[in-house]
Design a protein around this motif. Structure first.
Motif, mmCIF file in Angstrom:
data_model
loop_
_atom_site.group_PDB
_atom_site.id
_atom_site.type_symbol
_atom_site.label_atom_id
_atom_site.label_comp_id
_atom_site.label_asym_id
_atom_site.label_seq_id
_atom_site.Cartn_x
_atom_site.Cartn_y
_atom_site.Cartn_z
ATOM 1 N N CYS A 124 -72.047 -44.573 15.093
ATOM 2 C CA CYS A 124 -73.409 -45.113 14.943
ATOM 3 C C CYS A 124 -73.773 -45.169 13.463
ATOM 4 O O CYS A 124 -73.653 -44.177 12.748
ATOM 5 C CB CYS A 124 -74.404 -44.232 15.686
ATOM 6 N N ALA B 76 -76.691 -45.560 12.324
ATOM 7 C CA ALA B 76 -78.005 -44.957 12.082
ATOM 8 C C ALA B 76 -77.927 -43.440 12.002
ATOM 9 O O ALA B 76 -78.553 -42.827 11.147
ATOM 10 C CB ALA B 76 -78.984 -45.383 13.162
ATOM 11 N N CYS B 77 -77.149 -42.813 12.904
ATOM 12 C CA CYS B 77 -77.169 -41.342 12.935
ATOM 13 C C CYS B 77 -75.781 -40.720 12.815
ATOM 14 O O CYS B 77 -75.657 -39.511 12.687
ATOM 15 C CB CYS B 77 -77.849 -40.846 14.209
ATOM 16 N N PHE C 266 -73.417 -40.618 15.075
ATOM 17 C CA PHE C 266 -72.859 -40.189 16.362
ATOM 18 C C PHE C 266 -71.583 -40.987 16.651
ATOM 19 O O PHE C 266 -71.572 -42.202 16.542
ATOM 20 C CB PHE C 266 -73.912 -40.436 17.450
ATOM 21 N N CYS D 153 -77.371 -46.353 20.951
ATOM 22 C CA CYS D 153 -76.752 -45.068 20.612
ATOM 23 C C CYS D 153 -77.298 -43.961 21.510
ATOM 24 O O CYS D 153 -78.513 -43.799 21.610
ATOM 25 C CB CYS D 153 -77.028 -44.750 19.144
ATOM 26 N N CYS E 41 -79.299 -41.361 18.930
ATOM 27 C CA CYS E 41 -80.600 -41.639 18.304
ATOM 28 C C CYS E 41 -81.350 -42.783 18.979
ATOM 29 O O CYS E 41 -82.423 -43.158 18.527
ATOM 30 C CB CYS E 41 -80.405 -41.943 16.816
ATOM 31 N N SER F 273 -76.627 -50.277 16.840
ATOM 32 C CA SER F 273 -76.323 -49.514 15.628
ATOM 33 C C SER F 273 -74.827 -49.213 15.525
ATOM 34 O O SER F 273 -74.371 -48.680 14.519
ATOM 35 C CB SER F 273 -77.118 -48.205 15.595
HETATM 36 ZN ZN LIG Z 1 -77.264 -43.112 16.539
#
Ligand SMILES: [Zn+2]
Length: 384
Positions: free
Chosen positions: A353, A355-356, A358, A367, A370, A375
């Motif tokens: 991911c 964004a985070c 993961f 995701c 998050c 993402s």
């Molecule tokens: Zn994420």
């Protein structure tokens, strides 16, 4: 007659003096009160600035008791309770504010918003939803809709999520078409699970229309057509996607390769993958090319492809694949070396991911860590 007049002459100044004294007394009392309320207020503020929240709350409660009509103090107290995780008390303060008949429109909206935040923080989503819906038409409307959307997504209520994003879109709160396409895909998956493929197809076609460049709707629709015995239509769907959203091609490759076996368009897909691979040497494209060379009987050796890939990218995954067919001199150690390499390259074939961070073995459209949509890049960790 004379006697009466002197009394009046004497009485007038006396009455004046008494009246003046009375007014002075009132004023002083008022001033005392005024002085007392800010004092407790400032005391509370002082504690707050020193991060002594317990003492601050005591001071604010004292101030509120002295002057139950003070709106600002109630807001300060309610926010403090919420920040400390004392949601019950925060809710009580804000509900008390809302129950007051003398509250102005602006303060009422503010209290309603604060109450919604209390419920949200407490995780009481149904209460939060009620409170947020009451904010329609207030200055907090836009914020409330964002929070409502998060609630509907978390509870997987896709039709409500559609409705609220439509309102946001109409109010120029942003472009939600890509997200709406996801909601339609989710609804379609639900229909497919219940065996209603006709409705699923309608929803997926609507998703394609809503966001023509969205990869997911076309991939899901291609799968549905494949299940319905229309491999040619399914493959055309994915070839269209390759034109509209080239970056998402790696995600479509496994299904494309599968479909060539049923549609007879293998050569066309092979040429496309070869051409795209030169622009974007991706592991998934390479895997697709190798699979097609085998199935189309093009006679090429898959291990040559791994070497070619290694020339482009220092890929541990490709190295492990090349090695798996290699005849090494000390063959007795080969399985151990191979196992070690497979182990080391496994995390590199995951998706991550953006964004985070993961990581997951499969590609997600939303995701699980998050909750962000789209993402996950179409390429694997090793290629990022
Ligand atoms: Zn994420």
């Amino acid at each position: 007659m004379e006697f009466d007049l002197s009394w009046i002459l004497l009485g007038l100044p006396l009455a004046f003096v008494l009246g003046w004294l009375a007014s002075r007394f009132d004023l002083r009392q008022l001033r005392d009160e005024n002085r007392r309320a800010p004092k407790a207020y400032f005391k509370g503020l002082n504690y707050l600035l020193n991060e002594q929240q317990d003492q601050a709350i005591d001071a604010f409660i004292e101030a509120v008791q002295n002057d139950p009509d003070t709106t600002e103090l109630h807001f300060a107290l309610g926010n403090l309770f919420r920040r400390r995780g004392e949601y019950n008390r925060a809710v009580r303060v804000h509900e008390h504010l809302l129950s007051r008949g003398d509250l102005g429109r602006a303060d009422r909206d503010r209290a309603q918003h604060a109450l919604a935040l209390d419920f949200l923080k407490a995780g009481l989503l149904d209460h939060a939803e009620d409170a947020l819906l009451r904010l329609e038409g207030t200055p907090f409307e836009a914020q409330a809709r964002v929070a409502l959307l998060a609630i509907y997504e978390r509870s997987r209520d896709w039709s409500q999520a559609m409705t609220i994003t439509q309102k946001m879109q109409d109010a120029h709160q942003g472009d939600f078409s890509a997200r709406q396409a996801h909601f339609l895909c989710e609804q379609a998956l639900g229909c497919s699970r219940q065996g209603n493929e006709g409705e699923a197809q309608k929803l997926l076609e609507q998703a394609v229309q809503t966001a023509p460049q969205a990869a997911r709707a076309r991939i899901e629709l291609a799968r549905l057509k494949q299940r319905g015995g229309k491999p040619q239509e399914a493959l055309d769907m994915l070839l269209e996607l390759a034109e509209l959203a080239p970056a998402s091609l790696p995600l479509a490759v496994p299904l494309m390769v599968e479909l060539t076996g049923q549609s007879g368009d293998g050569r066309k897909v092979y040429d496309l993958l070869r051409q795209r691979y030169d622009l974007m040497p991706s592991l998934d494209l390479m895997d697709g090319i190798v699979a097609l060379e085998t199935s189309l009987g093009l006679g090429a050796n898959s291990r040559e492809w791994y070497v070619r890939h290694l020339e482009h990218e220092p890929s541990l995954v490709a190295a492990a694949k090349w090695l798996s067919d290699e005849r090494l001199e000390n063959e007795e150690f080969h399985p151990q070396v191979q196992r070690a390499l497979d182990q080391a390259s496994k995390p590199l074939t995951r998706y991550r991911c953006a964004a985070c961070g993961f990581e997951a073995r499969q590609h997600f459209w939303q995701c699980p860590g998050c909750q962000t949509w789209d993402s996950y890049p179409a390429r694997r960790v090793e290629e990022l």
